[in-house]
Scaffold this motif. Structure first.
Motif, PDB file in Angstrom:
ATOM      1  N   MET A  51      29.717  10.748  -8.366  1.00  0.00           N
ATOM      2  CA  MET A  51      30.372  11.964  -8.833  1.00  0.00           C
ATOM      3  C   MET A  51      30.037  13.159  -7.945  1.00  0.00           C
ATOM      4  O   MET A  51      30.897  13.977  -7.616  1.00  0.00           O
ATOM      5  CB  MET A  51      29.970  12.257 -10.287  1.00  0.00           C
ATOM      6  CG  MET A  51      30.683  13.451 -10.895  1.00  0.00           C
ATOM      7  SD  MET A  51      32.483  13.251 -10.930  1.00  0.00           S
ATOM      8  CE  MET A  51      32.633  11.980 -12.178  1.00  0.00           C
ATOM      9  N   ALA A  54      31.941  12.841  -4.730  1.00  0.00           N
ATOM     10  CA  ALA A  54      33.343  13.226  -4.929  1.00  0.00           C
ATOM     11  C   ALA A  54      33.482  14.741  -4.943  1.00  0.00           C
ATOM     12  O   ALA A  54      34.439  15.297  -4.390  1.00  0.00           O
ATOM     13  CB  ALA A  54      33.867  12.626  -6.235  1.00  0.00           C
ATOM     14  N   VAL A  58      35.803  17.146  -2.513  1.00  0.00           N
ATOM     15  CA  VAL A  58      36.731  18.125  -3.081  1.00  0.00           C
ATOM     16  C   VAL A  58      36.464  19.511  -2.491  1.00  0.00           C
ATOM     17  O   VAL A  58      37.387  20.236  -2.109  1.00  0.00           O
ATOM     18  CB  VAL A  58      36.608  18.149  -4.623  1.00  0.00           C
ATOM     19  CG1 VAL A  58      37.250  19.402  -5.215  1.00  0.00           C
ATOM     20  CG2 VAL A  58      37.245  16.904  -5.213  1.00  0.00           C
ATOM     21  N   VAL A 219      38.411  21.144  -9.170  1.00  0.00           N
ATOM     22  CA  VAL A 219      37.972  19.839  -9.682  1.00  0.00           C
ATOM     23  C   VAL A 219      38.965  19.289 -10.695  1.00  0.00           C
ATOM     24  O   VAL A 219      39.289  18.095 -10.678  1.00  0.00           O
ATOM     25  CB  VAL A 219      36.564  19.962 -10.303  1.00  0.00           C
ATOM     26  CG1 VAL A 219      36.138  18.633 -10.931  1.00  0.00           C
ATOM     27  CG2 VAL A 219      35.550  20.374  -9.245  1.00  0.00           C
ATOM     28  N   LEU A 220      39.476  20.141 -11.572  1.00  0.00           N
ATOM     29  CA  LEU A 220      40.418  19.677 -12.599  1.00  0.00           C
ATOM     30  C   LEU A 220      41.705  19.149 -11.972  1.00  0.00           C
ATOM     31  O   LEU A 220      42.173  18.053 -12.316  1.00  0.00           O
ATOM     32  CB  LEU A 220      40.727  20.810 -13.572  1.00  0.00           C
ATOM     33  CG  LEU A 220      41.763  20.472 -14.661  1.00  0.00           C
ATOM     34  CD1 LEU A 220      41.259  19.355 -15.560  1.00  0.00           C
ATOM     35  CD2 LEU A 220      42.102  21.712 -15.491  1.00  0.00           C
ATOM     36  N   SER A 222      42.166  18.099  -8.966  1.00  0.00           N
ATOM     37  CA  SER A 222      41.864  16.878  -8.211  1.00  0.00           C
ATOM     38  C   SER A 222      41.766  15.667  -9.131  1.00  0.00           C
ATOM     39  O   SER A 222      42.244  14.576  -8.800  1.00  0.00           O
ATOM     40  CB  SER A 222      40.548  17.056  -7.441  1.00  0.00           C
ATOM     41  OG  SER A 222      40.646  18.095  -6.497  1.00  0.00           O
ATOM     42  N   GLY A 223      41.150  15.855 -10.301  1.00  0.00           N
ATOM     43  CA  GLY A 223      41.042  14.753 -11.253  1.00  0.00           C
ATOM     44  C   GLY A 223      42.385  14.348 -11.822  1.00  0.00           C
ATOM     45  O   GLY A 223      42.691  13.159 -11.943  1.00  0.00           O
ATOM     46  N   GLU A 226      44.443  12.285  -9.300  1.00  0.00           N
ATOM     47  CA  GLU A 226      44.093  10.864  -9.213  1.00  0.00           C
ATOM     48  C   GLU A 226      44.818  10.047 -10.279  1.00  0.00           C
ATOM     49  O   GLU A 226      45.149   8.880 -10.063  1.00  0.00           O
ATOM     50  CB  GLU A 226      42.584  10.678  -9.334  1.00  0.00           C
ATOM     51  CG  GLU A 226      41.826  11.087  -8.079  1.00  0.00           C
ATOM     52  CD  GLU A 226      40.430  10.504  -8.026  1.00  0.00           C
ATOM     53  OE1 GLU A 226      39.817  10.346  -9.098  1.00  0.00           O
ATOM     54  OE2 GLU A 226      39.966  10.193  -6.912  1.00  0.00           O
ATOM     55  N   LYS A 227      45.047  10.650 -11.435  1.00  0.00           N
ATOM     56  CA  LYS A 227      45.782   9.959 -12.496  1.00  0.00           C
ATOM     57  C   LYS A 227      47.234   9.705 -12.099  1.00  0.00           C
ATOM     58  O   LYS A 227      47.874   8.788 -12.604  1.00  0.00           O
ATOM     59  CB  LYS A 227      45.740  10.773 -13.798  1.00  0.00           C
ATOM     60  CG  LYS A 227      44.351  10.958 -14.385  1.00  0.00           C
ATOM     61  CD  LYS A 227      43.758   9.632 -14.840  1.00  0.00           C
ATOM     62  CE  LYS A 227      42.408   9.832 -15.512  1.00  0.00           C
ATOM     63  NZ  LYS A 227      41.800   8.530 -15.913  1.00  0.00           N
ATOM     64  N   ASP A 232      42.417  12.792  -4.414  1.00  0.00           N
ATOM     65  CA  ASP A 232      41.794  14.051  -4.826  1.00  0.00           C
ATOM     66  C   ASP A 232      41.677  15.025  -3.660  1.00  0.00           C
ATOM     67  O   ASP A 232      41.711  16.249  -3.845  1.00  0.00           O
ATOM     68  CB  ASP A 232      40.422  13.807  -5.450  1.00  0.00           C
ATOM     69  CG  ASP A 232      39.516  12.938  -4.585  1.00  0.00           C
ATOM     70  OD1 ASP A 232      39.922  12.581  -3.460  1.00  0.00           O
ATOM     71  OD2 ASP A 232      38.402  12.617  -5.036  1.00  0.00           O
TER      72      ASP A 232
END
Length: 400
Positions: A51, A54, A58, A219-220, A222-223, A226-227, A232
């Motif tokens: 984490m 990552a 980012v 960060v949000l 980027s997350g 990925e979905k 990211d």
């Protein structure tokens, strides 16, 4: 985590005394203190830092986006697409040909096309920062190529996964590609027309609130990306591009520096943890051939980029050597290949190839003037650069 920071700092200090860049030293710290080498093991499981690593990636790409202005995109968008497409055509095409020449299989060749074809966004960003080249004329094309690569990456991963896993559902593959492309379009629309509204949302005189706000946004998004099957890295870049063009952009650039540097060190340390140097001897010859292919294609791509932008030998050499590194994306492909049960030689090949390029790329980029001398007009250009640098150094020494 504390041990990782301290180990990276000690090796970087020692390397700085003899003029070595920090990237290979951070990676070396991870290799020496990881589970794949004898001696003291700081971390048995590289996933313990996953984490934090990552977050380092980012923040590196978020900073890259902050330095890329919308005006550059509007005025040089066509050249950027041409240079980026040529880079991908040369490198991905050569990687695919190399993969078929090895004879390991079609799926394996498709994986190798991505391994040899896509630069490491994280290492390229760190090289530009460490060498003080953010303001150089060739940096904008380099960033443009990285953007084109990351867009290609989103579509490539969506198409590759069902192919190497043997899935027959073409509809699912097209749906994944559509989701990824749709999310990229949404980010592009926000970057083009949403900076005014977003700028007002982030407007605050309180540095603490601004740090929390831009870090949360990077960060949000980027997350969420990925979905939708988008890397990211490209999402973080786009958030940086958007915020860099708001009224808070200059303050964000200053505030993100310590976060970027700290977590980038953890990213490269974690990168080293995942590499087993003991795998290299079994695939040394394919790795060496792949290195020659990559270096050759990068020089050709650098020459093409120089022709598009009208650069001289020195910026051409800088562009060719800065984009040489391969890294985090190649390791993702190695994981995908292992999960799909592809040829067992792929993982050690990718690890060895990435390790060597991650170490030598920063060294080569810092000595790009050697390549510049070999290019047409390179000697005269190098002399002009040397005279200018000497004059700047003299002016700096005489300044009060």
């Amino acid at each position: 985590m504390g041990g990782a920071f301290v180990a990276a700092a000690i090796l970087a200090r020692l390397g700085g005394r003899i003029g070595l860049p920090t990237i290979p030293l951070f990676i070396l710290a991870g290799i020496l203190l990881g589970p794949n080498t004898p001696g003291f093991v700081l971390l048995e499981d590289p996933h313990d830092l996953e984490m934090l690593s990552a977050l380092g990636l980012v923040l590196l790409l978020f900073y890259l986006g902050l330095e890329f202005h919308m005006e550059d995109l509007r005025t040089g968008g066509r050249k950027m697409v041409v240079a980026g497409s040529a880079y991908l055509a040369l490198n991905v095409g050569a990687g695919l040909a190399f993969g078929f020449a090895l004879g390991w299989g079609t799926s394996e060749a498709l994986v190798l096309a991505g391994v040899l074809g896509i630069s490491s966004s994280a290492i390229v960003t760190k090289i530009l920062v460490d060498l003080g080249r953010i303001g150089n004329p060739e940096t904008k094309p380099i960033l443009g190529i990285i953007v084109v690569e990351d867009i290609f990456l989103a579509l490539y991963l969506a198409a590759l996964q069902p192919v190497i896993s043997g899935a027959d559902d073409v509809g699912a593959m097209l749906a994944d590609m559509g989701k990824a492309f749709g999310f990229l379009v949404l980010l592009a629309v926000a970057a083009r027309w949403g900076t005014g509204v977003i700028g007002r949302l982030f407007a605050t005189r309180d540095d603490e609130l601004l740090v929390i706000s831009f870090l949360g946004a990077a960060v949000l998004v980027s997350g969420v990306a990925e979905k939708f099957g988008v890397a990211d890295a490209i999402a973080a870049f786009m958030v940086g591009l958007i915020l860099g063009n708001t009224g808070s952009g200059d303050r964000i650039r200053e505030l993100v520096h310590p976060l970027r540097d700290a977590f980038a060190a953890i990213f490269f340390f974690g990168f080293g943890l995942s590499i087993d140097p003991g795998d290299l001897p079994s695939v040394i010859w394919p790795v060496l051939i792949a290195l020659l292919v990559t270096i050759s294609m990068n020089v050709l791509a650098g020459l093409f980029t120089a022709r598009v932008y009208g650069f001289g030998p020195r910026p051409t050499a800088n562009a060719a050597t800065t984009l040489l590194a391969r890294g985090e994306f190649a390791l993702i492909l190695a994981t995908m290949a292992a999960a799909a049960g592809l040829d067992e030689r792929l993982s050690p090949f990718i690890a060895g190839y990435v390790l060597i390029l991650a170490v030598i790329a920063p060294l080569v980029a810092g000595r790009s003037h050697w390549l510049a001398r070999l290019l047409p007009g390179g000697r005269a250009d190098a002399e002009r650069y040397t005279e200018r640098e000497a004059a700047e150094a003299g002016a700096a020494r005489s300044a009060p």
